[in-house]
Scaffold this active site. Sequence first.
Site, PDB file in Angstrom:
ATOM      1  N   GLU A  17      83.023  21.986  61.249  1.00 48.14           N
ATOM      2  CA  GLU A  17      81.562  21.807  61.348  1.00 48.14           C
ATOM      3  C   GLU A  17      81.202  20.322  61.246  1.00 48.14           C
ATOM      4  O   GLU A  17      80.319  19.831  61.957  1.00 48.14           O
ATOM      5  CB  GLU A  17      80.860  22.623  60.254  1.00 48.14           C
ATOM      6  CG  GLU A  17      80.967  24.122  60.531  1.00 48.14           C
ATOM      7  CD  GLU A  17      80.450  24.977  59.387  1.00 48.14           C
ATOM      8  OE1 GLU A  17      80.923  24.786  58.258  1.00 48.14           O
ATOM      9  OE2 GLU A  17      79.571  25.814  59.630  1.00 48.14           O
ATOM     10  N   GLU A  56      85.949  31.179  58.175  1.00 47.25           N
ATOM     11  CA  GLU A  56      85.189  31.643  57.004  1.00 47.25           C
ATOM     12  C   GLU A  56      85.195  33.158  56.868  1.00 47.25           C
ATOM     13  O   GLU A  56      85.227  33.698  55.771  1.00 47.25           O
ATOM     14  CB  GLU A  56      83.739  31.145  57.091  1.00 47.25           C
ATOM     15  CG  GLU A  56      83.562  29.667  56.754  1.00 47.25           C
ATOM     16  CD  GLU A  56      83.755  28.733  57.937  1.00 47.25           C
ATOM     17  OE1 GLU A  56      84.349  29.170  58.956  1.00 47.25           O
ATOM     18  OE2 GLU A  56      83.330  27.566  57.866  1.00 47.25           O
TER      19      GLU A  56
HETATM   20  N1  T1G Z   1      89.415  24.845  49.454  1.00 52.25           N
HETATM   21  C1  T1G Z   1      90.181  24.671  48.372  1.00 52.25           C
HETATM   22  N2  T1G Z   1      91.511  24.742  48.375  1.00 52.25           N
HETATM   23  C2  T1G Z   1      92.089  24.985  49.534  1.00 52.25           C
HETATM   24  C3  T1G Z   1      91.364  25.194  50.719  1.00 52.25           C
HETATM   25  C4  T1G Z   1      89.954  25.097  50.650  1.00 52.25           C
HETATM   26  N3  T1G Z   1      89.174  25.242  51.721  1.00 52.25           N
HETATM   27  N4  T1G Z   1      92.225  25.447  51.723  1.00 52.25           N
HETATM   28  C5  T1G Z   1      93.446  25.396  51.177  1.00 52.25           C
HETATM   29  N5  T1G Z   1      93.370  25.129  49.867  1.00 52.25           N
HETATM   30  C6  T1G Z   1      94.475  24.936  48.912  1.00 52.25           C
HETATM   31  C7  T1G Z   1      95.281  26.207  48.687  1.00 52.25           C
HETATM   32  O1  T1G Z   1      94.699  27.008  47.682  1.00 52.25           O
HETATM   33  C8  T1G Z   1      96.603  25.609  48.250  1.00 52.25           C
HETATM   34  O2  T1G Z   1      96.458  25.192  46.928  1.00 52.25           O
HETATM   35  C9  T1G Z   1      96.733  24.367  49.121  1.00 52.25           C
HETATM   36  O3  T1G Z   1      95.402  24.055  49.538  1.00 52.25           O
HETATM   37  C10 T1G Z   1      97.611  24.519  50.342  1.00 52.25           C
HETATM   38  O4  T1G Z   1      97.181  25.704  51.046  1.00 52.25           O
HETATM   39  C11 T1G Z   1      80.373  25.406  54.876  1.00 52.25           C
HETATM   40  C12 T1G Z   1      81.508  27.877  53.754  1.00 52.25           C
HETATM   41  C13 T1G Z   1      94.308  24.858  55.347  1.00 52.25           C
HETATM   42  C14 T1G Z   1      95.561  26.340  56.943  1.00 52.25           C
HETATM   43  O5  T1G Z   1      88.933  29.093  54.914  1.00 52.25           O
HETATM   44  O6  T1G Z   1      93.499  28.468  55.845  1.00 52.25           O
HETATM   45  O7  T1G Z   1      84.142  25.681  54.919  1.00 52.25           O
HETATM   46  O8  T1G Z   1      98.069  26.648  45.889  1.00 52.25           O
HETATM   47  O9  T1G Z   1      99.241  27.095  50.686  1.00 52.25           O
HETATM   48  O10 T1G Z   1      99.933  27.248  54.524  1.00 52.25           O
HETATM   49  O11 T1G Z   1      81.072  26.915  56.529  1.00 52.25           O
HETATM   50  O12 T1G Z   1      95.120  26.834  53.261  1.00 52.25           O
HETATM   51  O13 T1G Z   1      98.701  24.336  46.479  1.00 52.25           O
HETATM   52  O14 T1G Z   1      97.055  24.748  44.647  1.00 52.25           O
HETATM   53  O15 T1G Z   1      97.440  27.786  52.313  1.00 52.25           O
HETATM   54  O16 T1G Z   1      99.672  24.735  54.841  1.00 52.25           O
HETATM   55  C15 T1G Z   1      86.769  27.461  55.153  1.00 52.25           C
HETATM   56  C16 T1G Z   1      91.386  28.002  54.096  1.00 52.25           C
HETATM   57  C17 T1G Z   1      86.218  27.222  53.785  1.00 52.25           C
HETATM   58  C18 T1G Z   1      90.512  27.318  55.104  1.00 52.25           C
HETATM   59  C19 T1G Z   1      96.715  25.300  54.952  1.00 52.25           C
HETATM   60  N6  T1G Z   1      88.126  27.046  55.222  1.00 52.25           N
HETATM   61  N7  T1G Z   1      92.698  27.407  54.054  1.00 52.25           N
HETATM   62  O17 T1G Z   1      97.715  26.303  54.940  1.00 52.25           O
HETATM   63  O18 T1G Z   1      98.909  25.761  52.762  1.00 52.25           O
HETATM   64  S1  T1G Z   1      84.577  27.802  53.623  1.00 52.25           S
HETATM   65  C20 T1G Z   1      89.132  27.902  55.078  1.00 52.25           C
HETATM   66  C21 T1G Z   1      93.686  27.731  54.902  1.00 52.25           C
HETATM   67  C22 T1G Z   1      83.660  26.665  54.455  1.00 52.25           C
HETATM   68  C23 T1G Z   1      81.514  26.101  55.491  1.00 52.25           C
HETATM   69  C24 T1G Z   1      82.224  26.915  54.552  1.00 52.25           C
HETATM   70  C25 T1G Z   1      95.032  27.176  54.639  1.00 52.25           C
HETATM   71  C26 T1G Z   1      95.375  25.923  55.485  1.00 52.25           C
HETATM   72  P1  T1G Z   1      97.638  25.220  45.914  1.00 52.25           P
HETATM   73  P2  T1G Z   1      98.221  26.714  51.702  1.00 52.25           P
HETATM   74  P3  T1G Z   1      99.141  26.010  54.318  1.00 52.25           P
END
Ligand code: T1G
Length: 728
Positions: free
Chosen positions: A105, A125
């Site tokens: 975004e 999301e």
């Molecule tokens: N926030 C906080 N921590 C996150 C995170 C996030 N968005 N994404 C990943 N982590 C942490 C995860 O918990 C782990 O932590 C580490 O990063 C590595 O992740 C306004 C409402 C990015 C593809 O849904 O899909 O934006 O365990 O083990 O396999 O609209 O993580 O090491 O402490 O999964 O390489 C939308 C979610 C948010 C993305 C990486 N975004 N993340 O995968 O490693 S809502 C998502 C993923 C939002 C807006 C809104 C995957 C990854 P730790 P991992 P990976």
Amino acid sequence: MEVTRYQSHAVSVIEINHPPVNALSSLVCQALFKEFVEASKDPSVEAIVLCGANGKFCAGADIREFKSTSLMKTISIEDINGNIESCKKPVVAAIEGVALGGGLELALSCHYRVAHIKAIVGLPEVLIGILPAAGGTQRLPRLIGIPAALDMIVRGRHVPATEAFQLGIVDQVVQTNAIDAAVHLAREIIGKPLDNRRLSTLPVQYNINIEDFFDNALKKAKIQFFGAQAPLACIEAVKASVELPFYQGLKKEQELIASLVTTGQPQAQQYAFFSERNAGKWTLPSGEGWDNVSPKIIKTTAVIGLGTMGRGIVTSLSKANISVIALEQDEKQLNQGKKAVISLLEKEAEKLNKQGKSSSFANGLGPVHFTLDFGEIRNVDLVIEAVYENMGLKKKIFQKISKILKPDAFLCTNTSGLDIDEIASVTNRPQNVIGMHFFSPANIMRLLEVVRGCYTSPITIATTMSLGKTLGKVAVLVGNCPLFVGNRMLLPYVEQAGYLLEDGCNPEDVDNALEHFGFAMGPFCMMDLAGLDVGWRSRMEKGLTGDRVPTGTPARQRQGNRYCPIADMLCELGRFGQKAGMGWYKYEKLGGRKASPDPWIRDFLEKYRNTHQIKSHVINSEEIIQRCLYVLINAGFKILEDGIATSPEDIDVIYNNGYGWPKYRGGPMYYAATTGLAKVYETLDRNYKANPDIPSMKPTFLLRKLVAVGEPPLKEWKTQLGNLNNKL
Ligand code: T1G
Ligand code: NAD
């Protein structure tokens, strides 16, 4: 410093630096806002590049900060976006690694986007129970049109850079440093008009009948994502991009996300998200664990047995570019297995080609070699055995291969529930023996139970857990006991389903209730798919049915406990399920998949109840759900008590990824917590007192204790047990 800024001639480069994935926490948002305002006001700056540190643009809002109804963060991301988009100086996003959710975004509010060829973008999301709420549902349709935007948003799809370029999401894809390329582009566009680059100002273009299009999308989503609210909210939000002016569309996003939060689904899905990540962080009572034991790198493998499971496992390994030697017992089975594997690999290659990635499989085959000669596997790093579920056979194979393999090779079994220690005991390296319990179809299902035996070494655990991750699986470490975790919990659930038939239900009543709850498939459909003969054989081996049942044993009793013999009776009639064209349901043909309720079963059940003088009663959905799920949950508590699973979160990860549990309900243990442990306890207790011959209904010690101490949060459940019985 969450956000840093440096200048390269007239271009200011703003970099988000918030490991591990540059998520937009409150602090990051504040810093980003401040740096951006300063850069935009600085007269020496003529263009701005936005990027992320450590090869990652940004994975979106910081999910760790989401607390129930607090939506402040998403609002402030859109504040930043508004500033970026309206900036008079050109702003270019340099996308490396990931631009997901709020990250994409952010990039969409920039005037141009440059992506590295290995980057992925997406609005995932929906997968954590919400919708893009920083303008994503309003800007993306303006950029790439409604059908493509809706597809990405509703499925939360990760889109590789090359596809993102074809769709028009990014303006350039580069093989080299994306930040350098973005700085270069920024310089070129200094002073050029930006009006048509501000997505919020553009109309949504379409040449489809909008009403029909969204009605169909809603109908489809209600079926495909049954019970989940977020996909429906995503559709409504995208629809708003057509119907409302941009700023009202943004307001709609906020309203929709607020109403989603009241359903409890986002909280459950975010719990599931973090539980999945934590499952990889195994630790043994000795202190050895994921952070201090290094896995061995696995380059070469062998799979023994190319039946239902072996084929999927070979495909999974090959897909991950790991070389495999595939072994069978005779020419006929080898050819059948080979044909099946080639066909699966061809499909995988096709998928990769569609995504614009070149596949390494020549003619659909990768580094897979088929053979009947055990001698050929002597140099592999790891073997996965997937022959019939028979202890004698498995022991023979493990004894044989432990003599052939190099001394440090790992020996894994895909057994569904046999004793790992007994298998390990016949080898010359029990410390290298472990269970790798894949789920069917193994090339698709994400769950992998890694089963630690009493001899298994930490390096063996580290290596198989890491291999699981390489294969794209969610690996969960569990202890060794009959049926391990998932299948052990399933047993009383299926048993209850049988009792429900005796008490008055038809199979479709039970399946409908549980499917309505959100399961991908009810227990009878599931048994028909897997084959009723699998359970029948296992019950025969246990002496529960067949010749070994002592004469004089009442038909509905075994060892003093209630027993439902109906499944055995169907098997005796050859009703094995889909493969026989009939089981609990009837099918259009042998191997057919379209189940219809079978009047024969209704008659059969009526006669059965009459024969056994069972007074049936009308059973509603709530009773079906409670009876089936509470015994499953109770078994989960027993598994915690026995130290077979490390945490309730691990159990939930297993059910969410291997058993079709609806993720928006978090998993069985999370469901128990949200239902209220006292209610689960009291219902079980009442039912057990009325049915003392059903031991699975007896509330476990841990459940009783948790209720007694006032239902502490799920994270604290295990501490109530101390370190009793840890089998891990
Ligand atoms: N926030 C906080 N921590 C996150 C995170 C996030 N968005 N994404 C990943 N982590 C942490 C995860 O918990 C782990 O932590 C580490 O990063 C590595 O992740 C306004 C409402 C990015 C593809 O849904 O899909 O934006 O365990 O083990 O396999 O609209 O993580 O090491 O402490 O999964 O390489 C939308 C979610 C948010 C993305 C990486 N975004 N993340 O995968 O490693 S809502 C998502 C993923 C939002 C807006 C809104 C995957 C990854 P730790 P991992 P990976
Ligand atoms: P399957 O009957 O489909 O295949 C077993 C294969 O092993 C056959 O092709 C057979 O020819 C081969 N085989 C037998 N003896 C052999 C030998 N000596 N050398 C080489 N190959 C030999 O069985 P499956 O369903 O794939 O199950 C395999 C294992 O996986 C079992 O332990 C089972 O419990 C477990 N498992 C099965 C499922 C499932 O849903 N089918 C799920 C998880 C785990």
